[in-house]
Design a protein around this motif. Structure first.
Motif, PDB file in Angstrom:
ATOM      1  N   ARG A 161       0.996   7.793  10.344  1.00  0.00           N
ATOM      2  CA  ARG A 161       0.122   8.373  11.376  1.00  0.00           C
ATOM      3  C   ARG A 161      -0.531   7.279  12.215  1.00  0.00           C
ATOM      4  N   ARG A 162      -0.570   6.067  11.666  1.00  0.00           N
ATOM      5  CA  ARG A 162      -1.214   4.958  12.369  1.00  0.00           C
ATOM      6  C   ARG A 162      -0.227   4.108  13.158  1.00  0.00           C
ATOM      7  N   VAL A 163       0.966   3.876  12.606  1.00  0.00           N
ATOM      8  CA  VAL A 163       1.875   2.890  13.199  1.00  0.00           C
ATOM      9  C   VAL A 163       3.067   3.555  13.872  1.00  0.00           C
ATOM     10  N   ASP A 164       3.705   2.760  14.723  1.00  0.00           N
ATOM     11  CA  ASP A 164       4.938   3.179  15.405  1.00  0.00           C
ATOM     12  C   ASP A 164       5.989   2.106  15.131  1.00  0.00           C
ATOM     13  N   THR A 165       7.172   2.544  14.728  1.00  0.00           N
ATOM     14  CA  THR A 165       8.237   1.589  14.436  1.00  0.00           C
ATOM     15  C   THR A 165       9.586   2.223  14.717  1.00  0.00           C
ATOM     16  N   ASP A 167      -7.559   1.297  10.410  1.00  0.00           N
ATOM     17  CA  ASP A 167      -7.946   1.435  11.820  1.00  0.00           C
ATOM     18  C   ASP A 167      -7.646   0.196  12.653  1.00  0.00           C
ATOM     19  N   ASP A 168      -7.756  -0.991  12.067  1.00  0.00           N
ATOM     20  CA  ASP A 168      -7.527  -2.227  12.824  1.00  0.00           C
ATOM     21  C   ASP A 168      -6.101  -2.747  12.713  1.00  0.00           C
ATOM     22  N   LEU A 169      -5.250  -2.002  12.027  1.00  0.00           N
ATOM     23  CA  LEU A 169      -3.859  -2.425  11.872  1.00  0.00           C
ATOM     24  C   LEU A 169      -3.130  -2.255  13.201  1.00  0.00           C
ATOM     25  N   PRO A 170      -2.392  -3.277  13.653  1.00  0.00           N
ATOM     26  CA  PRO A 170      -1.616  -3.112  14.891  1.00  0.00           C
ATOM     27  C   PRO A 170      -0.704  -1.891  14.814  1.00  0.00           C
ATOM     28  N   VAL A 171      -0.478  -1.271  15.942  1.00  0.00           N
ATOM     29  CA  VAL A 171       0.274  -0.011  15.974  1.00  0.00           C
ATOM     30  C   VAL A 171       1.780  -0.249  16.013  1.00  0.00           C
ATOM     31  N   HIS A 172       2.235  -1.181  16.812  1.00  0.00           N
ATOM     32  CA  HIS A 172       3.664  -1.311  17.098  1.00  0.00           C
ATOM     33  C   HIS A 172       4.327  -2.388  16.230  1.00  0.00           C
ATOM     34  N   TRP A 173       5.415  -1.982  15.575  1.00  0.00           N
ATOM     35  CA  TRP A 173       6.177  -2.873  14.700  1.00  0.00           C
ATOM     36  C   TRP A 173       7.670  -2.670  14.960  1.00  0.00           C
ATOM     37  N   MET A 210       9.805 -12.696  19.216  1.00  0.00           N
ATOM     38  CA  MET A 210       9.857 -12.639  17.755  1.00  0.00           C
ATOM     39  C   MET A 210       9.614 -11.208  17.280  1.00  0.00           C
ATOM     40  N   ARG A 211      10.409 -10.784  16.297  1.00  0.00           N
ATOM     41  CA  ARG A 211      10.252  -9.439  15.754  1.00  0.00           C
ATOM     42  C   ARG A 211       9.146  -9.412  14.691  1.00  0.00           C
ATOM     43  N   ARG A 212       8.496  -8.252  14.578  1.00  0.00           N
ATOM     44  CA  ARG A 212       7.395  -8.123  13.634  1.00  0.00           C
ATOM     45  C   ARG A 212       7.744  -7.089  12.573  1.00  0.00           C
ATOM     46  N   VAL A 213       7.528  -7.464  11.318  1.00  0.00           N
ATOM     47  CA  VAL A 213       7.769  -6.546  10.207  1.00  0.00           C
ATOM     48  C   VAL A 213       6.489  -6.409   9.395  1.00  0.00           C
ATOM     49  N   LEU A 214       6.199  -5.178   8.996  1.00  0.00           N
ATOM     50  CA  LEU A 214       5.075  -4.880   8.118  1.00  0.00           C
ATOM     51  C   LEU A 214       5.630  -4.500   6.761  1.00  0.00           C
ATOM     52  N   ILE A 215       5.213  -5.228   5.722  1.00  0.00           N
ATOM     53  CA  ILE A 215       5.575  -4.887   4.347  1.00  0.00           C
ATOM     54  C   ILE A 215       4.379  -4.192   3.728  1.00  0.00           C
ATOM     55  N   ALA A 216       4.475  -2.891   3.556  1.00  0.00           N
ATOM     56  CA  ALA A 216       3.360  -2.082   3.063  1.00  0.00           C
ATOM     57  C   ALA A 216       3.477  -1.949   1.546  1.00  0.00           C
TER      58      ALA A 216
END
Length: 272
Positions: free
Chosen positions: A91-95, A55-61, A1-7
């Motif tokens: 700076r926190r996440v990778d997508t 800080d606790d947000l998952p890195v990979h999206w 399953m793919r993961r999307v972050l809506i910021a």
């Protein structure tokens, strides 16, 4: 399953989540008051201007949709929301795919010209200037697929200023030369974003506006007739420009079809 972050997951983000197939997407919504988010959105409470809360947000999206809005309608408020907040997040996440919600305010054209993704961007006001800086930051973020979506004037439930002006008898417009307006229904904003999440090999920039720019007087007169009130007051002041007309051919060429392709259908649904 793919993961999307809506910021910055507000009204448009909630509508976007409703457009996505939850068998294909795991959806996380980031906002300060994340307790307001409902399933299928997974809430994450954070302040984009406070890196420690990320800080606790998952890195990979698989994808990030950035659609934060400013707390203050001034240059600093816009810069914090659109530039500083995005840079803190990236700076926190990778997508692989970063979709940034921008605006046609980046165009300063004001003589009725048509504009599209290739048009010169020389903003006429601070909001367009800051958004142009944010767009550059998107392309400098180092992601494989940066996508900027330039929405025109968003309307829909809770975004009905023209309707309220007509009902209150406060609407004014100039018939000649015409004052051009461009708009997109909130449901189509969400539809466009969902479409671009699924689109293979997207272009870096899309103009997202409905299929028919319209003169302000035409829109106001149509609304007045539908509501059953007096039409707009005519304004003969020629000091103001004519605005611009936004072309959406690049978006249409991807296969997207508007739910509300013109103001009559969009405002018709809103009035009902």
């Amino acid at each position: 399953m793919r993961r999307v972050l809506i910021a910055g997951c507000g009204d448009i983000g909630t509508r976007l989540a409703a457009c996505l197939d939850t068998a294909q997407w795991q959806i996380t919504g980031l906002r300060r008051r994340a307790d307001r988010l409902l399933a299928p959105i997974r809430p994450y409470a954070a302040d984009l201007l406070d890196p420690a809360t990320l800080d606790d947000l998952p890195v990979h999206w698989d994808a990030v949709v950035y659609q934060a809005t400013p707390d203050r309608r001034d240059r600093n408020g816009y810069r914090q929301a659109y530039v500083d907040g995005m840079q803190n997040l990236m700076r926190r996440v990778d997508t692989r795919r970063l979709i940034f919600v921008s605006s046609t305010a980046v165009y300063g054209q004001d003589a009725g010209e048509w504009v599209d993704e290739r048009s010169l961007t020389v903003p006429a006001a601070f909001n367009g200037e800051v958004l142009r800086l944010a767009e550059r930051a998107v392309f400098d973020a180092g992601v494989a697929e940066p996508v900027v979506v330039r929405f025109s004037g968003i309307y829909g439930p809770g975004r009905d200023a023209l309707v309220r002006q007509i009902r209150a008898g406060r609407a004014r417009c100039r018939a000649q030369p015409p004052q051009w307006t461009n708009r997109i229904h909130a449901d189509d904003c969400a539809g466009v974003l969902a479409h671009l999440l699924e689109l293979p090999d997207p272009e870096p920039i899309y103009c997202a506006s409905d299929c028919r720019p319209a003169a302000r007087c035409e829109v106001l007169q149509w609304l007045a007739e539908r509501i059953g009130v007096a039409g707009p007051e005519q304004d003969s002041d020629a000091r103001h420009g004519q605005g611009k007309r936004v072309a959406n051919q690049r978006l249409l060429a991807t296969g997207y079809r508007f739910r509300y392709p013109d103001f009559q259908r969009g405002y018709g649904a809103l009035l009902e």
